[in-house]
Write a protein that holds these residues in place. Structure first.
Motif, short mmCIF file in Angstrom:
data_model
loop_
_atom_site.label_atom_id
_atom_site.label_comp_id
_atom_site.label_asym_id
_atom_site.label_seq_id
_atom_site.Cartn_x
_atom_site.Cartn_y
_atom_site.Cartn_z
N TYR A 70 -7.69 2.26 11.97
CA TYR A 70 -8.24 1.67 13.19
C TYR A 70 -8.75 0.25 12.95
CZ TYR A 70 -11.77 4.51 10.82
OH TYR A 70 -12.55 5.14 9.85
N LEU A 71 -9.16 -0.06 11.72
CA LEU A 71 -9.53 -1.44 11.41
C LEU A 71 -8.30 -2.34 11.40
CD1 LEU A 71 -12.11 -0.70 8.56
CD2 LEU A 71 -12.61 -1.37 10.92
N VAL A 72 -7.19 -1.80 10.90
CA VAL A 72 -5.93 -2.55 10.96
C VAL A 72 -5.57 -2.82 12.42
CG1 VAL A 72 -3.47 -2.52 10.41
CG2 VAL A 72 -5.12 -1.56 8.79
N GLY A 73 -5.74 -1.81 13.27
CA GLY A 73 -5.43 -1.96 14.69
C GLY A 73 -6.30 -3.00 15.37
N LEU A 74 -7.58 -3.01 15.06
CA LEU A 74 -8.48 -4.00 15.66
C LEU A 74 -8.11 -5.41 15.23
CD1 LEU A 74 -11.91 -2.17 15.30
CD2 LEU A 74 -10.74 -2.73 17.43
N ALA A 75 -7.81 -5.60 13.94
CA ALA A 75 -7.42 -6.93 13.45
C ALA A 75 -6.12 -7.37 14.10
CB ALA A 75 -7.28 -6.90 11.92
N GLU A 76 -5.21 -6.45 14.28
CA GLU A 76 -3.94 -6.79 14.93
C GLU A 76 -4.17 -7.15 16.39
OE1 GLU A 76 -1.02 -3.63 15.29
OE2 GLU A 76 0.55 -5.07 14.78
N MET A 77 -5.08 -6.46 17.05
CA MET A 77 -5.37 -6.73 18.46
C MET A 77 -5.85 -8.16 18.66
SD MET A 77 -8.26 -4.95 20.90
CE MET A 77 -9.59 -5.86 20.09
N ILE A 78 -6.66 -8.67 17.73
CA ILE A 78 -7.18 -10.02 17.88
C ILE A 78 -6.37 -11.04 17.09
CG2 ILE A 78 -9.53 -9.20 18.33
CD1 ILE A 78 -10.25 -9.86 15.47
N ASP A 79 -5.24 -10.61 16.52
CA ASP A 79 -4.31 -11.50 15.83
C ASP A 79 -5.01 -12.26 14.70
OD1 ASP A 79 -1.86 -12.69 15.34
OD2 ASP A 79 -2.20 -14.34 16.75
N ALA A 80 -5.72 -11.50 13.85
CA ALA A 80 -6.43 -12.10 12.72
C ALA A 80 -6.06 -11.35 11.44
CB ALA A 80 -7.94 -12.04 12.94
N PRO A 81 -5.82 -12.05 10.33
CA PRO A 81 -5.56 -11.35 9.07
C PRO A 81 -6.74 -10.46 8.68
CG PRO A 81 -5.03 -13.69 8.87
CD PRO A 81 -5.76 -13.52 10.17
N LEU A 82 -6.43 -9.25 8.25
CA LEU A 82 -7.47 -8.33 7.80
C LEU A 82 -7.82 -8.66 6.35
CD1 LEU A 82 -9.10 -5.75 8.65
CD2 LEU A 82 -7.36 -4.45 7.40
N VAL A 83 -9.11 -8.75 6.06
CA VAL A 83 -9.60 -9.03 4.70
C VAL A 83 -10.26 -7.74 4.20
CG1 VAL A 83 -11.12 -10.47 3.30
CG2 VAL A 83 -9.96 -11.45 5.31
N HIS A 84 -9.77 -7.21 3.06
CA HIS A 84 -10.20 -5.88 2.65
C HIS A 84 -10.00 -5.70 1.15
CE1 HIS A 84 -5.94 -4.32 2.27
NE2 HIS A 84 -5.76 -5.42 2.97
N VAL A 85 -10.49 -4.57 0.65
CA VAL A 85 -10.30 -4.18 -0.75
C VAL A 85 -9.53 -2.86 -0.74
CG1 VAL A 85 -11.41 -3.63 -2.94
CG2 VAL A 85 -12.44 -5.32 -1.40
N GLY A 86 -8.21 -2.92 -0.83
CA GLY A 86 -7.42 -1.70 -0.77
C GLY A 86 -7.59 -1.00 0.56
N GLY A 87 -7.38 0.32 0.57
CA GLY A 87 -7.52 1.05 1.81
C GLY A 87 -6.91 2.43 1.71
N SER A 88 -7.02 3.18 2.78
CA SER A 88 -6.40 4.50 2.82
C SER A 88 -4.89 4.33 2.82
CB SER A 88 -6.86 5.26 4.07
OG SER A 88 -6.34 4.64 5.23
N ALA A 89 -4.18 5.42 2.49
CA ALA A 89 -2.72 5.35 2.43
C ALA A 89 -2.13 4.94 3.77
CB ALA A 89 -2.16 6.69 1.98
N ASN A 90 -2.64 5.48 4.85
CA ASN A 90 -2.11 5.13 6.17
C ASN A 90 -2.39 3.67 6.51
OD1 ASN A 90 -0.95 7.58 6.79
ND2 ASN A 90 -2.80 8.40 7.77
N ALA A 91 -3.58 3.18 6.16
CA ALA A 91 -3.91 1.78 6.43
C ALA A 91 -3.00 0.84 5.66
CB ALA A 91 -5.38 1.51 6.08
N LEU A 92 -2.77 1.13 4.39
CA LEU A 92 -1.91 0.27 3.58
C LEU A 92 -0.47 0.31 4.10
CD1 LEU A 92 -3.28 1.03 0.01
CD2 LEU A 92 -3.81 -0.91 1.50
N ARG A 93 -0.04 1.46 4.58
CA ARG A 93 1.30 1.54 5.16
C ARG A 93 1.39 0.66 6.41
NH1 ARG A 93 2.95 4.42 9.27
NH2 ARG A 93 1.05 5.71 9.23
N LEU A 94 0.36 0.68 7.24
CA LEU A 94 0.37 -0.14 8.46
C LEU A 94 0.33 -1.63 8.15
CD1 LEU A 94 -2.11 1.93 10.66
CD2 LEU A 94 0.35 1.69 11.01
#
Length: 278
Positions: A131-155
């Motif tokens: 859902y964090l990936v989805g929010l970042a995509e909604m506002i068209d901004a690169p997501l800044v993170h340290v790894g992530g869940s398998a589903n998040a990394l796939r997205l």
């Protein structure tokens, strides 16, 4: 600071056309054509607002690009750095009854001296969730993170994002234990984005997140009753401060302060009740 989501309505502010007519003719004189004078006001320049938080942009100021940084809100992550300075922050529940922030920071204007309006550190930066990936995509901004869940990394495959495990603009501090010790800065993130060839200016075709209006007397109706939100074992409170015109945040009855001792505050709050599952 704007926490959660800032919203408003649209108003068009501008001048109308002022028209003055004068007709003159001399008595007993042959009729002469009427003389008409027309005065038309030049329409006021349209108000251009930042797509992130609605503040009015100066003449020639571009719409900034942005980064969306995942910041932890676990007890081990407090006090955080940078959350107070972000003009837009989403708070979402994660597993374990805890929450994380997605703090959105504008990038420096490349046509200026390149300096960021916020030069401090941001963190602790933590891992991504779908859902964090989805929010970042909604506002068209690169997501800044340290790894992530398998589903998040796939997205995130094929998307612009900045991951501490693979990308350089991060540092590990010594005053916190891992995994709560990864920090970044807007300036370093901007330099990395430029080096990647990603734009630091928002494409006007991306549109705006919401629409704004100039507030008129009596338009603003603040919710003066304190808000209490339950997130697992933590209660988040928001209480309106009329002197500041902002809502002040508390966690389990105590003021929520950042690493500099400044209490987290918000001009606008939106609460969304959603169904969720792990």
């Amino acid at each position: 600071m704007l926490i959660a989501i800032g919203v408003g309505t649209l108003a068009i502010i501008g001048g109308g056309a002022a028209v003055a007519l004068r007709i003159s003719s001399a008595p007993d004189a042959p009729a002469t054509p009427a003389v008409t004078e027309t005065s038309v006001e030049t329409p006021a320049a349209p108000i251009v607002r930042s797509w992130i938080d609605g503040h009015v942009l100066a003449d020639g100021e571009v719409q900034p690009g942005a980064v969306a940084v995942v910041i932890d809100n676990a007890p081990e992550a407090r006090p955080q750095s940078g959350v107070v300075e972000a003009p837009l922050v989403f708070e979402v529940p994660v597993e374990g009854g805890r929450t994380r922030f997605l703090a959105v920071f504008p990038l420096p204007d490349p046509s200026s001296d390149g300096a960021s309006t916020f030069a401090g550190e941001i963190g602790p930066v933590r891992s991504a969730r779908p859902y964090l990936v989805g929010l970042a995509e909604m506002i068209d901004a690169p997501l800044v993170h340290v790894g992530g869940s398998a589903n998040a990394l796939r997205l995130l495959r094929g998307r612009n994002h900045v991951d501490q495990y693979h990308d350089p603009p991060f540092r590990r501090v010594t005053f916190r234990r891992a995994p709560f010790n990864v920090y970044a800065s807007v300036q370093n993130l901007a330099e990395f984005i430029v080096a990647r060839g990603w734009s630091t200016v928002r494409d006007p075709a991306s549109g705006v997140l919401w629409q704004y209006a100039e507030a008129q007397a009596g338009d603003v109706q603040a919710a003066t009753t304190p808000l209490r939100l339950g997130f697992g074992t933590t209660t988040v409170g928001w209480e309106y401060d009329a002197a500041r015109g902002q809502y002040l945040r508390s966690m389990s009855g105590q003021p929520h302060r950042d690493a500099n001792g400044k209490q987290v505050a918000a001009t606008n709050i939106v609460i969304l009740r959603v169904s969720s599952r792990v």
